[in-house]
Design an enzyme around this catalytic site. Structure first.
Site, PDB file in Angstrom:
ATOM      1  N   GLN A   1      -5.200  -2.103   9.049  1.00 28.40           N
ATOM      2  CA  GLN A   1      -4.988  -3.403   8.402  1.00 28.40           C
ATOM      3  C   GLN A   1      -5.592  -4.513   9.264  1.00 28.40           C
ATOM      4  O   GLN A   1      -5.322  -4.599  10.457  1.00 28.40           O
ATOM      5  CB  GLN A   1      -3.480  -3.635   8.188  1.00 28.40           C
ATOM      6  CG  GLN A   1      -3.151  -4.863   7.372  1.00 28.40           C
ATOM      7  CD  GLN A   1      -3.644  -4.782   5.927  1.00 28.40           C
ATOM      8  OE1 GLN A   1      -3.698  -3.722   5.325  1.00 28.40           O
ATOM      9  NE2 GLN A   1      -4.022  -5.922   5.382  1.00 28.40           N
TER      10      GLN A   1
ATOM     11  N   ASP B   1     -11.543   2.049   3.079  1.00 31.65           N
ATOM     12  CA  ASP B   1     -11.890   0.632   2.879  1.00 31.65           C
ATOM     13  C   ASP B   1     -13.395   0.466   2.625  1.00 31.65           C
ATOM     14  O   ASP B   1     -13.833  -0.584   2.163  1.00 31.65           O
ATOM     15  CB  ASP B   1     -11.578  -0.167   4.162  1.00 31.65           C
ATOM     16  CG  ASP B   1     -10.216  -0.824   4.145  1.00 31.65           C
ATOM     17  OD1 ASP B   1      -9.770  -1.228   3.065  1.00 31.65           O
ATOM     18  OD2 ASP B   1      -9.625  -0.957   5.240  1.00 31.65           O
TER      19      ASP B   1
ATOM     20  N   LYS C   1       0.837  -1.203   0.000  1.00 32.47           N
ATOM     21  CA  LYS C   1       0.000   0.000   0.000  1.00 32.47           C
ATOM     22  C   LYS C   1       0.874   1.255   0.000  1.00 32.47           C
ATOM     23  O   LYS C   1       0.603   2.216  -0.713  1.00 32.47           O
ATOM     24  CB  LYS C   1      -0.946  -0.008   1.217  1.00 32.47           C
ATOM     25  CG  LYS C   1      -2.125  -0.936   0.992  1.00 32.47           C
ATOM     26  CD  LYS C   1      -2.888  -1.288   2.242  1.00 32.47           C
ATOM     27  CE  LYS C   1      -3.951  -2.337   1.861  1.00 32.47           C
ATOM     28  NZ  LYS C   1      -4.478  -3.096   2.956  1.00 32.47           N
TER      29      LYS C   1
END
Ligand code: GUN
Length: 283
Positions: free
Chosen positions: A96, A119, A52
């Protein structure tokens, strides 16, 4: 023989487009920024977070990492999220997953400001996907829709079968296909006569997490096959959920795995971060 849908190439093309927009936005005074929080030492999580950061760097998006030890308490993690929520220079926040077992994942997801939830896991954003009024789409299903659009695959009126009902992939995927007027069936581990259902499908999205799960006897000639799976096989190689060789002989279009949906998931995170920054700039 099926046409290969090259997610890797499409993602590279999209990164260039994102980079241009990021540069323009930065020049105009709003530098897009993503904060990634990683708790503990899960090697897969470390790999994803590094990717990322690399993706952000390639597109000129500023990224910051908050690496926290395994024994971090829920309160400590919530405090970091609160700090990032309040920081006007941060556009996107991503924790995460998985977080260590002593931390309540739901509480963490719900603590992220929905406007920074790149997300799209927060219930507000999940609900927005349901009604079709969203700023962010969850990255994997959104990436799948981009692949379908790139290859001019019209979803309207088609029999679409999604295998898998996770909150991250299966459920939102079904909704996005529905928004494009597909006739959508969601199948899962308790589905009876799965092959009978998948054989009627014109588009199959397989998100199960088992190597060679979708076999040729489950697929009709001409079907479009999207493989969301990411598995490590007995030889340690990355594979998808689809029994690729035989299924690709029947399908009209198929995504490889790796090199199909995975790179698209990654690029959609960049797209969401850019979107958050564009919204900030417009204020
Ligand atoms: N862990 C595995 N996939 C994901 C993802 O898409 N987002 C987050 N936050 N964690 C993950």
């Amino acid at each position: 023989m099926a046409i290969l849908m090259d997610g890797k190439a499409l993602a590279a093309k999209m990164r260039l487009q994102i980079k241009e927009k990021v540069e323009a936005l930065t020049a105009a005074g709003t530098e897009p920024a993503l904060a990634v929080i990683i708790v503990g030492n899960n090697p897969a999580s470390r790999f994803y977070v590094n990717n990322k950061k690399k993706d952000c760097a390639e597109c000129g998006i500023r990224s910051i990492e908050k690496a926290m030890p395994e024994e971090t308490t829920e309160e400590e993690l919530l405090a970091v999220i609160a700090e990032l929520n309040a920081d006007p220079s941060i556009d996107g926040i991503l924790v995460q997953l998985p977080v260590p077992k002593h931390i309540n994942e739901r509480r963490i997801i719900e603590a992220i400001d929905p406007k920074k939830d790149v997300d799209a896991f927060h219930p507000e954003n999940v609900g927005r996907v349901m009604i079709g009024q969203y700023s962010f789409l969850p990255c994997t299903p959104a990436g799948v829709m981009e692949i379908l659009a790139e290859y001019n695959i019209d979803v309207a009126g088609k029999n679409c079968v999604v295998i898998g009902r996770s909150n991250i992939v299966g459920k939102p995927q079904a909704m996005l296909l529905l928004h494009k007027n597909g006739t959508v069936t969601i199948c899962h581990s308790r589905t009876k006569n799965l092959a009978e259902i998948t054989r009627k499908a014109e588009i199959i999205v397989c998100a199960v997490g088992k190597e060679k799960f979708l076999t040729a006897d489950m697929v009709s000639e001409g079907a479009v096959i999207i493989d969301v799976g990411m598995n490590v096989n007995a030889e340690g190689k990355l594979t998808g959920d689809v029994d690729f060789e035989p299924v690709s002989k029947l399908a009209s279009y198929i995504t490889p795995a790796p090199g199909g949906v995975g790179p698209m998931t990654r690029v959609m995170l960049l797209q969401n971060t850019l979107k958050a920054a564009q919204i900030r700039a417009a204020k």
